[in-house]
Design a protein around this motif. Structure first.
Motif, short mmCIF file in Angstrom:
data_model
loop_
_atom_site.label_atom_id
_atom_site.label_comp_id
_atom_site.label_asym_id
_atom_site.label_seq_id
_atom_site.Cartn_x
_atom_site.Cartn_y
_atom_site.Cartn_z
N LEU A 36 50.06 29.84 47.25
CA LEU A 36 50.11 28.80 48.39
C LEU A 36 49.90 29.02 49.76
CD1 LEU A 36 53.54 27.29 46.88
CD2 LEU A 36 51.11 26.37 46.28
N PHE A 37 49.10 28.24 50.28
CA PHE A 37 48.71 28.23 51.67
C PHE A 37 49.61 27.02 52.50
CE2 PHE A 37 45.24 30.22 49.32
CZ PHE A 37 45.16 31.55 49.88
N ASN A 38 50.30 27.49 53.30
CA ASN A 38 51.15 26.40 54.13
C ASN A 38 50.07 25.90 55.08
OD1 ASN A 38 53.58 27.01 52.81
ND2 ASN A 38 53.82 28.49 54.38
N ILE A 47 47.36 29.05 38.05
CA ILE A 47 46.64 29.23 36.83
C ILE A 47 48.11 28.95 35.81
CG2 ILE A 47 47.41 31.77 37.10
CD1 ILE A 47 44.53 32.18 35.21
N ASN A 48 48.01 28.68 34.66
CA ASN A 48 48.54 28.44 33.54
C ASN A 48 48.08 29.03 32.15
OD1 ASN A 48 51.46 27.04 33.06
ND2 ASN A 48 49.99 26.37 31.27
N ILE A 49 49.07 29.97 31.61
CA ILE A 49 48.47 30.52 30.34
C ILE A 49 49.55 30.13 29.27
CG2 ILE A 49 48.11 32.52 29.09
CD1 ILE A 49 47.57 34.04 31.68
N LEU A 50 49.17 29.51 28.35
CA LEU A 50 49.99 28.84 27.08
C LEU A 50 49.60 29.45 25.84
CD1 LEU A 50 52.44 27.14 26.11
CD2 LEU A 50 50.53 25.17 25.91
N PRO A 67 43.49 23.35 41.23
CA PRO A 67 44.05 23.31 42.59
C PRO A 67 45.36 22.65 42.43
CG PRO A 67 42.70 21.54 42.39
CD PRO A 67 42.34 22.45 40.99
N ALA A 68 46.49 23.13 43.28
CA ALA A 68 47.78 22.49 43.20
C ALA A 68 48.27 22.19 44.71
CB ALA A 68 48.92 23.45 42.71
N ILE A 69 49.15 20.99 44.78
CA ILE A 69 49.35 20.64 46.09
C ILE A 69 50.99 20.77 45.85
CG2 ILE A 69 49.75 18.87 47.49
CD1 ILE A 69 47.17 17.87 46.94
N CYS A 70 51.66 21.47 46.72
CA CYS A 70 53.42 21.44 46.87
C CYS A 70 53.74 20.62 47.98
CB CYS A 70 53.92 23.06 46.90
SG CYS A 70 54.45 23.68 45.47
N LEU A 71 54.83 19.62 47.57
CA LEU A 71 55.32 18.85 48.89
C LEU A 71 56.87 19.19 48.88
CD1 LEU A 71 53.66 15.45 47.76
CD2 LEU A 71 53.08 16.95 49.76
N GLY A 123 49.22 19.19 40.18
CA GLY A 123 48.08 19.90 39.95
C GLY A 123 47.03 19.19 38.76
N VAL A 124 45.73 19.54 38.85
CA VAL A 124 44.97 19.20 37.84
C VAL A 124 44.34 20.47 37.39
CG1 VAL A 124 42.76 17.76 37.21
CG2 VAL A 124 44.37 16.91 38.82
#
Length: 170
Positions: free
Chosen positions: A67-69, A80-83, A97-101, A111-112
């Protein structure tokens, strides 16, 4: 030689300098195609998250975010997600991309993620959507705890997961 030194500096900065480093332990339940219990172990600091989930006799999942603030009270970065599901021997590697609030005791990550094997397709949006809501239980009155107890609700790839976890300072 130059690349080796760069990698060592990055590892030192991620794991050695941060005073906000936590080891993550969790336990929960998964609702989805096949219901199962979940065990979690992970490592988290304010800019880097790495969690490994084991779905009892069903699958394992590794999730990582860098993450970048921003100055607008949210963070953004690659995820990244590995299942790996045991029943189908199918490994799904998704990125995006993911957004953290962050708001008081609540963290939300949205994220999508696109599957590496299929590329980015929005035709099946519910399979690509990643959402995670984490609520940190407040400290007991009059006490200041170093560890953080949390309750997490996550949705990804038609799986709904409920976890109770503990972040222990490292």
């Amino acid at each position: 030689m130059k690349n080796t030194i760069s990698v060592l500096i990055i590892i030192f900065l991620l794991f050695g300098v941060s005073s906000l480093a936590f080891i993550n332990f969790g336990f929960g339940y998964n609702f989805g195609n096949s219901n199962s219990w979940i065990f979690r172990i992970g490592y988290e600091i304010d800019i880097f998250i790495l969690n490994a989930d084991y779905f009892l006799n069903n699958a394992w999942n590794i999730n990582s975010t860098f993450l970048f603030n921003t100055q607008m009270s949210f963070s953004i970065g690659p995820m990244i997600n590995i299942l790996n599901e045991f029943s189908t021997s199918n490994m799904k590697v998704a990125y995006g991309p993911a957004i953290c609030l962050n708001y008081n005791q609540l963290d939300a990550k949205i994220g999508v993620l696109a599957d590496f094997s299929q590329g980015f397709q929005l035709s099946n949006f519910s399979e690509n959507l990643y959402t995670q809501f984490r609520y940190y239980v407040p400290d007991p009155p009059g006490m200041k705890m170093k560890d953080k107890l949390y309750i997490e609700l996550r949705y990804f790839s038609s799986r709904i997961t409920i976890l109770v976890g503990l972040l222990e300072p490292y």
